[in-house]
Enzyme design. Structure first.
Site, mmCIF file in Angstrom:
data_model
loop_
_atom_site.group_PDB
_atom_site.id
_atom_site.type_symbol
_atom_site.label_atom_id
_atom_site.label_comp_id
_atom_site.label_asym_id
_atom_site.label_seq_id
_atom_site.Cartn_x
_atom_site.Cartn_y
_atom_site.Cartn_z
ATOM 1 N N ASP A 92 0.861 -1.180 0.000
ATOM 2 C CA ASP A 92 0.000 0.000 0.000
ATOM 3 C C ASP A 92 0.897 1.230 0.000
ATOM 4 O O ASP A 92 1.930 1.254 0.656
ATOM 5 C CB ASP A 92 -0.875 -0.046 1.266
ATOM 6 C CG ASP A 92 -1.947 1.022 1.286
ATOM 7 O OD1 ASP A 92 -1.773 2.035 0.604
ATOM 8 O OD2 ASP A 92 -2.949 0.838 1.991
ATOM 9 N N ASP A 263 -8.331 -7.015 -0.292
ATOM 10 C CA ASP A 263 -7.596 -7.238 0.949
ATOM 11 C C ASP A 263 -8.351 -6.631 2.114
ATOM 12 O O ASP A 263 -9.184 -5.749 1.924
ATOM 13 C CB ASP A 263 -6.217 -6.578 0.872
ATOM 14 C CG ASP A 263 -6.333 -5.063 0.982
ATOM 15 O OD1 ASP A 263 -6.047 -4.522 2.071
ATOM 16 O OD2 ASP A 263 -6.730 -4.403 -0.004
ATOM 17 N N CYS A 301 -15.156 -26.719 8.103
ATOM 18 C CA CYS A 301 -13.804 -26.196 7.871
ATOM 19 C C CYS A 301 -12.766 -27.281 8.127
ATOM 20 O O CYS A 301 -12.851 -28.033 9.110
ATOM 21 C CB CYS A 301 -13.560 -24.993 8.780
ATOM 22 S SG CYS A 301 -11.918 -24.273 8.593
ATOM 23 N N CYS A 303 -9.451 -26.507 8.394
ATOM 24 C CA CYS A 303 -8.210 -25.855 8.819
ATOM 25 C C CYS A 303 -7.634 -26.578 10.040
ATOM 26 O O CYS A 303 -8.313 -27.342 10.723
ATOM 27 C CB CYS A 303 -8.425 -24.369 9.119
ATOM 28 S SG CYS A 303 -9.164 -23.980 10.723
ATOM 29 N N CYS A 306 -9.658 -26.044 13.350
ATOM 30 C CA CYS A 306 -10.928 -26.778 13.447
ATOM 31 C C CYS A 306 -10.707 -28.284 13.570
ATOM 32 O O CYS A 306 -11.570 -28.998 14.094
ATOM 33 C CB CYS A 306 -11.810 -26.458 12.244
ATOM 34 S SG CYS A 306 -12.508 -24.783 12.300
ATOM 35 N N HIS A 332 -7.953 -19.333 11.816
ATOM 36 C CA HIS A 332 -9.170 -19.872 11.198
ATOM 37 C C HIS A 332 -9.803 -18.876 10.236
ATOM 38 O O HIS A 332 -10.232 -19.253 9.131
ATOM 39 C CB HIS A 332 -10.182 -20.259 12.274
ATOM 40 C CG HIS A 332 -11.565 -20.459 11.736
ATOM 41 N ND1 HIS A 332 -11.975 -21.634 11.121
ATOM 42 C CD2 HIS A 332 -12.633 -19.605 11.654
ATOM 43 C CE1 HIS A 332 -13.219 -21.501 10.708
ATOM 44 N NE2 HIS A 332 -13.655 -20.288 11.025
#
Length: 374
Positions: A92, A263, A301, A303, A306, A332
């Site tokens: 940025d 983003d 999920c 991940c 999880c 997560h």
């Protein structure tokens, strides 16, 4: 420095599937980019970003200029080596951060403000922004622009568009093209000013284009209306970036309007406060009702969090103010948004984006169900 390849277009909207070739690899679009403002995505190791499937992350020129500073960046050979991240980085320009500072003076030369770290005076100019980003060595740099606050007068918004255009010219003039450079379209919430800004910015030799000045506190419908109008003013053969959005409803809105990149700090910011994103909406894991729950954050999920920890354990961590709770929910949430965007790409590849959007509506993830044919 970047090349956009269109792979497929949705039949019912402007949504598009593509690939963005950068010097550090190919990025699948649409893509969510986790934000690493200070050379770190808060609470997350770089190898964890890789295992979650992050293809590109953000750094911030303004904050990295203040600390650790350009001397440190030169010593390390740039941001990639400094933070040990080999994949692409977008930086940025610092325009939004400068916009957020209350005590500042905006002139045609640049923005004068005091450092939030030591109080020293800093004049941020287009040239300095380019110098910072070239030193950081990001793969994609952003032109320095002025982002105006909601409620700003039309007269000021018009002046700001002119200033952003002149600053864009100075960015191109100073930049050495060692990295891709994106221009930013401004214009507040005035369509004629958006049209003027888009015409001026897209006439310049930028590698891609961003829509700035949205998701800064305005109502959702205003964001949607200005986005729908502005996207049609951007070229189809270059990547399109909507800055600062990360909720599922805004992501779907962005994608169906032809945005390729987006983003937001949202996944880690709300994660640190115990809010988790799930396929059935947000949940507050600090709530006492989860004290005895053996369920994962989200049963759908896959991940690492999880697959390992329960809602009850995470509720305990927050009740004791343990940092691990913040880390787990942040992990997560980033994983969720990366997978959510991956599902969007899969839907676009199989011509089922309309059905995906309707599924999201039925689950309560987004506010509008139907896509009208464009």
């Amino acid at each position: 420095m970047v090349e956009y390849k269109l792979l497929n277009k949705d039949r019912y909207s402007r949504a598009r599937l593509g690939k963005l070739q950068t010097r550090r690899g190919v990025i699948d679009t649409p893509i969510f980019m986790p934000v690493g403002t200070n050379a770190t995505v808060k609470g997350i190791w770089q190898h964890q970003l890789e295992e979650m499937g992050a293809q590109i992350i953000l750094g911030n020129a303004f904050h990295l200029y203040l600390k650790p500073g350009l001397e440190v960046m030169r010593e390390f050979g740039g941001l990639h080596a400094f933070m040990n991240w080999e994949k692409p980085i977008l930086t940025d320009s610092g325009g939004f951060q400068v916009f957020s500072i209350k005590d500042k003076k905006v002139t045609d030369e640049g923005v004068l403000f005091r450092s939030p770290i030591d109080g020293s005076k800093i004049m941020m100019t287009p040239e300095l922004s380019m110098e910072i980003q070239m030193t950081l060595g990001s793969d994609i740099a952003m032109a320095f622009d002025e982002c105006v606050a909601p409620g700003m007068s039309r007269e000021y918004a018009e002046e700001s568009v002119t200033r952003t255009t002149e600053w864009a010219k100075r960015c191109i003039s100073y930049h050495d093209r060692s990295q891709a450079l994106f221009g930013i379209v401004q214009g507040a919430f005035y369509k004629d000013l958006r049209k003027k800004s888009a015409a001026e910015i897209t006439s310049m030799d930028f590698d891609g284009f961003a829509i700035g000045g949205l998701s800064v506190g305005e109502p959702f419908q205003v964001t949607k209306e200005i986005l729908e109008y502005t996207v049609d003013l951007l070229p189809e053969d270059k990547p399109r970036y909507l800055m600062g959005i990360g909720s599922p409803d805004l992501i779907v809105t962005a994608v169906e309007n032809g945005i390729d990149m987006f983003d937001c700090v949202l996944p880690t910011r709300i994660g640190r406060h115990g809010t988790a994103l799930t396929w059935n909406g947000k949940i507050n894991l600090k709530a006492a009702k989860f004290k005895y729950s053996k369920d994962p954050i989200d049963e759908e999920c896959r991940c690492r969090v999880c697959q390992t920890y329960s809602r009850g354990y995470i509720q305990h961590l927050f009740s004791r103010d343990e940092m691990l709770g913040k880390i787990l929910v942040s992990y997560h949430n980033i994983h969720f948004l990366l997978k959510f965007t991956e599902r969007i790409r899969e839907a676009l590849a199989t011509d089922s984006f309309k059905e995906f959007k309707e599924e999201c509506y039925n689950r309560g993830l987004i506010k509008e169900a139907l896509i009208s044919e464009s």
